[in-house]
Write a protein that holds these residues in place. Structure first.
Motif, PDB file in Angstrom:
ATOM      1  N   THR A 172     -30.639   6.680  40.717  1.00  0.00           N
ATOM      2  CA  THR A 172     -31.524   7.366  41.673  1.00  0.00           C
ATOM      3  C   THR A 172     -31.569   6.679  43.040  1.00  0.00           C
ATOM      4  O   THR A 172     -32.254   7.177  43.946  1.00  0.00           O
ATOM      5  CB  THR A 172     -32.951   7.438  41.112  1.00  0.00           C
ATOM      6  N   ASP A 173     -30.863   5.555  43.203  1.00  0.00           N
ATOM      7  CA  ASP A 173     -30.895   4.843  44.493  1.00  0.00           C
ATOM      8  C   ASP A 173     -30.333   5.720  45.609  1.00  0.00           C
ATOM      9  O   ASP A 173     -29.338   6.423  45.416  1.00  0.00           O
ATOM     10  CB  ASP A 173     -30.052   3.555  44.434  1.00  0.00           C
ATOM     11  N   TYR A 174     -30.949   5.606  46.771  1.00  0.00           N
ATOM     12  CA  TYR A 174     -30.479   6.364  47.935  1.00  0.00           C
ATOM     13  C   TYR A 174     -29.117   5.840  48.398  1.00  0.00           C
ATOM     14  O   TYR A 174     -28.884   4.637  48.445  1.00  0.00           O
ATOM     15  CB  TYR A 174     -31.500   6.241  49.071  1.00  0.00           C
ATOM     16  N   PHE A 175     -28.228   6.751  48.735  1.00  0.00           N
ATOM     17  CA  PHE A 175     -26.913   6.404  49.293  1.00  0.00           C
ATOM     18  C   PHE A 175     -26.796   7.174  50.604  1.00  0.00           C
ATOM     19  O   PHE A 175     -26.871   8.408  50.610  1.00  0.00           O
ATOM     20  CB  PHE A 175     -25.809   6.832  48.322  1.00  0.00           C
ATOM     21  N   PRO A 176     -26.651   6.480  51.739  1.00  0.00           N
ATOM     22  CA  PRO A 176     -26.688   7.184  53.027  1.00  0.00           C
ATOM     23  C   PRO A 176     -25.577   8.225  53.180  1.00  0.00           C
ATOM     24  O   PRO A 176     -24.428   7.980  52.789  1.00  0.00           O
ATOM     25  CB  PRO A 176     -26.501   6.064  54.056  1.00  0.00           C
ATOM     26  N   ALA A 177     -25.925   9.353  53.768  1.00  0.00           N
ATOM     27  CA  ALA A 177     -24.960  10.433  53.987  1.00  0.00           C
ATOM     28  C   ALA A 177     -23.764   9.950  54.806  1.00  0.00           C
ATOM     29  O   ALA A 177     -22.633  10.391  54.600  1.00  0.00           O
ATOM     30  CB  ALA A 177     -25.645  11.592  54.700  1.00  0.00           C
ATOM     31  N   GLU A 178     -24.033   9.007  55.743  1.00  0.00           N
ATOM     32  CA  GLU A 178     -22.937   8.534  56.616  1.00  0.00           C
ATOM     33  C   GLU A 178     -22.091   7.450  55.948  1.00  0.00           C
ATOM     34  O   GLU A 178     -21.147   6.944  56.532  1.00  0.00           O
ATOM     35  CB  GLU A 178     -23.485   8.047  57.953  1.00  0.00           C
ATOM     36  N   GLY A 179     -22.413   7.119  54.697  1.00  0.00           N
ATOM     37  CA  GLY A 179     -21.606   6.170  53.944  1.00  0.00           C
ATOM     38  C   GLY A 179     -22.095   4.732  54.067  1.00  0.00           C
ATOM     39  O   GLY A 179     -23.050   4.442  54.775  1.00  0.00           O
ATOM     40  N   ILE A 180     -21.393   3.846  53.352  1.00  0.00           N
ATOM     41  CA  ILE A 180     -21.757   2.430  53.307  1.00  0.00           C
ATOM     42  C   ILE A 180     -20.522   1.600  53.642  1.00  0.00           C
ATOM     43  O   ILE A 180     -19.420   1.907  53.180  1.00  0.00           O
ATOM     44  CB  ILE A 180     -22.249   2.060  51.880  1.00  0.00           C
ATOM     45  N   LYS A 181     -20.757   0.538  54.444  1.00  0.00           N
ATOM     46  CA  LYS A 181     -19.630  -0.359  54.760  1.00  0.00           C
ATOM     47  C   LYS A 181     -19.670  -1.577  53.846  1.00  0.00           C
ATOM     48  O   LYS A 181     -20.735  -2.108  53.556  1.00  0.00           O
ATOM     49  CB  LYS A 181     -19.721  -0.822  56.210  1.00  0.00           C
ATOM     50  N   ARG A 182     -18.507  -2.014  53.416  1.00  0.00           N
ATOM     51  CA  ARG A 182     -18.358  -3.273  52.692  1.00  0.00           C
ATOM     52  C   ARG A 182     -17.289  -4.069  53.423  1.00  0.00           C
ATOM     53  O   ARG A 182     -16.177  -3.554  53.632  1.00  0.00           O
ATOM     54  CB  ARG A 182     -17.904  -3.033  51.235  1.00  0.00           C
ATOM     55  N   ASP A 183     -17.623  -5.297  53.845  1.00  0.00           N
ATOM     56  CA  ASP A 183     -16.692  -6.119  54.643  1.00  0.00           C
ATOM     57  C   ASP A 183     -16.131  -5.319  55.811  1.00  0.00           C
ATOM     58  O   ASP A 183     -14.917  -5.244  56.021  1.00  0.00           O
ATOM     59  CB  ASP A 183     -15.544  -6.650  53.763  1.00  0.00           C
TER      60      ASP A 183
END
Ligand code: E4P
Length: 273
Positions: A172-183
């Protein structure tokens, strides 16, 4: 945006309809199992035909998706027709849910015929909700095959992106519509950066060519995702009952109720008795 309830639980469906916010119902084999398990746990006798009849009656006037459980085109078509013939007379609101591609893996070329079932059922006037959509291309093909609805699964894309990046998360955690950056690198699945991005790309592409198909943003797990599905222009969002209920919550609403309740003048209440 229309709101469907993503549930086979009759109590949840009745409550959501009583709130006046429901425009349809989507079920799938897992949701059906959950509802059946709940009944059995309560010691209730299960008559699945009667249960589905009650479900359809509760949702009278709005569409209900019932999913096929077969894998070959011929068996899906036959089962879809049987489901429709068995239940559409209840309230004339049955849609048949067909996986875009019922294969279990990449090289399973014998079970690749979801679209054939979509096409055959649609040609017979049976509205089809094409499910398990994870790319805009799948949505495009489903629309071309004649689907009335396509269901991109937003939450499961977010699950996959987070899992592949080794992140810890709750469903149920929110995941941003614009995505997530890793490194410094934006996570993506072949150009799709989030579940809501998938929904938006489907809406944009299908809108460009006026297929007349409706996009059902599916696998939505929290209120913010429902909001973002609406902002993305999704025709429909199918929501678990818990998400619909969570959409009603806000700390200041609770606080406001507490403050107003504290201030109630007894004469005011007495006047209304
Ligand atoms: C859609 O029609 C599906 O029933 C559903 O949204 C899947 O959601 P989940 O990924 O939370 O199981």
């Amino acid at each position: 945006m229309k709101i469907f309830i993503d549930s086979a639980d009759l109590e949840e469906i009745k409550q959501a309809y009583a709130w006046g916010v429901c425009d349809g119902v989507t079920t799938n084999p897992s949701l059906m199992k959950k509802a059946v398990d709940k009944l059995v746990a309560k010691g209730e006798k299960l008559d699945i035909k009667e249960y589905i009849t009650r479900l359809l009656d509760t949702a009278r006037g709005t569409p209900v998706s019932l999913e096929v459980t077969e894998y070959s085109a011929s068996a899906m078509i036959e089962q879809g027709k049987r489901l429709y013939d068995m239940f559409n007379n209840v309230a004339e609101n049955v849609n048949i849910k067909v996986p875009v591609n019922p294969a279990f893996k990449n090289d399973d070329i014998t079970h690749f015929d979801g679209l054939q079932a979509v096409c055959a059922l649609s040609e017979q006037g049976i509205p089809v909700n094409c499910t398990l959509i994870f790319t805009p291309e799948q949505a495009l093909l489903a629309a071309k095959a004649g689907a009335a609805y396509v269901s991109p699964f937003a939450g499961r894309i977010d699950d996959m992106l987070r899992k592949n990046a080794g992140m810890k998360f709750e469903k149920t955690d929110y995941f941003p519509a614009e995505g997530i950056k890793r490194d410094e690198v934006l996570l993506d699945d072949d150009g799709v950066v989030s579940g809501i991005d998938l929904v938006e790309q489907c809406v944009d592409i299908l809108g460009l060519y006026e297929f007349g198909v409706e996009v059902i943003a599916a696998s939505l797990r929290n209120p913010r995702q429902a909001r973002e599905a609406a902002l993305a222009g999704s025709h429909i969002a199918t929501l678990p009952f818990g998400v619909i209920r969570d959409m009603l919550k806000h700390a200041k609403t609770f606080e406001g109720m507490e403050l107003f309740t504290r201030d109630i003048v007894p004469e005011y209440v007495a006047m209304l008795k």
